[in-house]
Design an enzyme around this catalytic site. Sequence first.
Site, PDB file in Angstrom:
ATOM      1  N   GLU A  40      65.934  54.977  88.994  1.00  0.00           N
ATOM      2  CA  GLU A  40      65.607  55.167  87.750  1.00  0.00           C
ATOM      3  C   GLU A  40      65.229  56.594  87.308  1.00  0.00           C
ATOM      4  OE1 GLU A  40      65.387  54.161  83.427  1.00  0.00           O
ATOM      5  OE2 GLU A  40      66.466  53.186  84.708  1.00  0.00           O
ATOM      6  N   ALA A  41      66.090  57.090  86.027  1.00  0.00           N
ATOM      7  CA  ALA A  41      66.161  58.133  85.445  1.00  0.00           C
ATOM      8  C   ALA A  41      64.368  58.228  84.255  1.00  0.00           C
ATOM      9  CB  ALA A  41      66.870  58.654  84.894  1.00  0.00           C
ATOM     10  N   GLY A 101      67.936  48.155  78.663  1.00  0.00           N
ATOM     11  CA  GLY A 101      68.135  47.964  77.407  1.00  0.00           C
ATOM     12  C   GLY A 101      67.047  46.609  77.055  1.00  0.00           C
ATOM     13  N   ASN A 105      65.459  46.831  72.863  1.00  0.00           N
ATOM     14  CA  ASN A 105      65.787  46.287  72.051  1.00  0.00           C
ATOM     15  C   ASN A 105      65.976  45.020  71.400  1.00  0.00           C
ATOM     16  OD1 ASN A 105      65.797  43.638  73.706  1.00  0.00           O
ATOM     17  ND2 ASN A 105      67.873  43.523  74.686  1.00  0.00           N
ATOM     18  N   HIS A 508      75.576  47.624  71.916  1.00  0.00           N
ATOM     19  CA  HIS A 508      75.919  46.422  72.741  1.00  0.00           C
ATOM     20  C   HIS A 508      77.803  47.072  73.138  1.00  0.00           C
ATOM     21  CE1 HIS A 508      74.222  42.671  70.740  1.00  0.00           C
ATOM     22  NE2 HIS A 508      73.423  43.082  70.999  1.00  0.00           N
ATOM     23  N   ALA A 542      77.238  45.905  82.529  1.00  0.00           N
ATOM     24  CA  ALA A 542      77.849  45.872  81.113  1.00  0.00           C
ATOM     25  C   ALA A 542      79.434  46.113  81.394  1.00  0.00           C
ATOM     26  CB  ALA A 542      77.551  45.522  80.187  1.00  0.00           C
TER      27      ALA A 542
END
Length: 571
Positions: A40-41, A101, A105, A508, A542
């Site tokens: 993970e960045a 997200g 979000n 999205h 996604a």
Amino acid sequence: MSTATPQAEADFIIVGGGSSGCVLAARLTENPVIRVILLEAGIDAARPEDFPDLASAYPGIAYSNPRYTWAGMKASYAYSGSNRPETKANRYEQARVLGGGSAINGIGANRGSPSDYDEWGEMGLDGWSWDECLPYFKKLERDLDFTNDLHGNSGPFPIRRRGDEIWTPFTHAMLEVCAARGIPFLPDQNGVWEDGTFEMAVNMDEKKRRVSTAWAYLTPDVRRRPNLEIRTETTVSRILFANGRATGVLATRGGHAQELRAQKVVLASGALATPAILMRSGIGPSHHLAECGIETVQHLPGVGQNLMEHPSAGLVPFLKMAARQKGVPDYHIPIGYRFSSGLEGCPAGDMHMNFVTRAAWHPVGRQLGSIFFWVNKSYSRGQLTLDPASPEGPPRIDFRMLSDRRDLVRLADAFERAVGLGSDPSLNKVVSGLYAGGMSEIGKLFSKKTLLGALVTSMGALGIDAVGNLREKLFPYMLSNFADARRLAANRTELEAYIASVVGGVWHPSGTCRMGPDGDRMAVTDSAGKVRGLDSLYITDASIMPTIPCANTNLPTIMMAEKIADGLKAL
């Protein structure tokens, strides 16, 4: 970062610790012989107790903190024809934190329409019909309100509705307007797919805290698994290959690059980062790769194409004092409204609207509500490409929203509907003005919560309330794209031009590496998420959605990760 012993080679490297990657890491390591490295960045926000801004029930605090998003990412929204001038690129926030997200979000947790997934099945994607996806929606969730055939109660991801404790007088008034017009109130947003108003389903726990996929899936027990290593603050520049097979990634942490090896590589970096990583690795449209000076490993013309979003616009009601949210900022999107456009060829429930109780965390934001609406089933398609002058930098993102006229027509129709609702005489008890517009650049300066911002906006809010005509003088500067909402609604030509110029998104992005059946030349993966023409390379985020669901995309993305994880475990 986990305390597991660093592994020279793993069974799986997962690139991206967001809504998809956290799910995949937890599910794959349920088998103790499967070794996983999760990259993970962003930072590892391990415990909600240590990150109250992420755990807050008011999502605007986390979303507005640049600590949790990628710097320099911009996108062009509007589309005005094939010969249009270069459109202005606006900042486009994308998460850079473990949990992705789901950590920043709007906390919405909805599934979309059964027809969304039946459409995937009808496109030739085996295993993706509604009946085949529903078990995975149920598997992921711990619904705190409903126990029936549509819901799960033992999954890791809590879903609830906050109830009328967060309803304001503005909320009650909007619901009364809807009821008077024969719009039914539905008991469950994730229940039977029907038009009507409903409480927004949210991913919050019993303590009313946001729960990201990092907190739901990467629990302390999961983190202690010896077969899982979590490396945060680690970026991946490209995938490594040998003889047409993915063998690992080139990763950088703290300025030091390292080749990490694995039997399989899974991209879970989202619909904007995943296609960029593929193209930097030589996978994508060969002509574009050549423009960027990148040698083609696999020509896949669909990489970066089919970019989808939900086109949006909104109105801003000025709330009377008694109608505002009281106390500290709490969840501010209590009510949703699903409706059907009736446009030929569009499915039922293809439109969405929210009645929002506050526009920002600060005192001026508390004075403003929102009637926010979007095309829930959009047809416009954009593209993502690398910048040939700087392929390693932020990608070029062009949503080309409203390029399909059906989207423009429906968004303008929704504007007219919102003006009709917001102009109802019964709202005079809670609203003293209705405006078209959004947050201005000046307003964005105060989006991050600071003491100075609180002081400045407190004084501004006092002035706006105290001086009656001050609001009318200030709002053209406070709101971007300020306009007279009722005048626009009365002139269709002017309205469509306005909508085409101000359209925004809902964060999205999806579809840039879409799934497709054999023979579909623009498909990037098969129905199992395997990248075409290459071995040992998969995508689970996604980006593989072939069409956009009528939903906030977080829950569908988690469902897809659950489903593909089962397939990967069986390999």
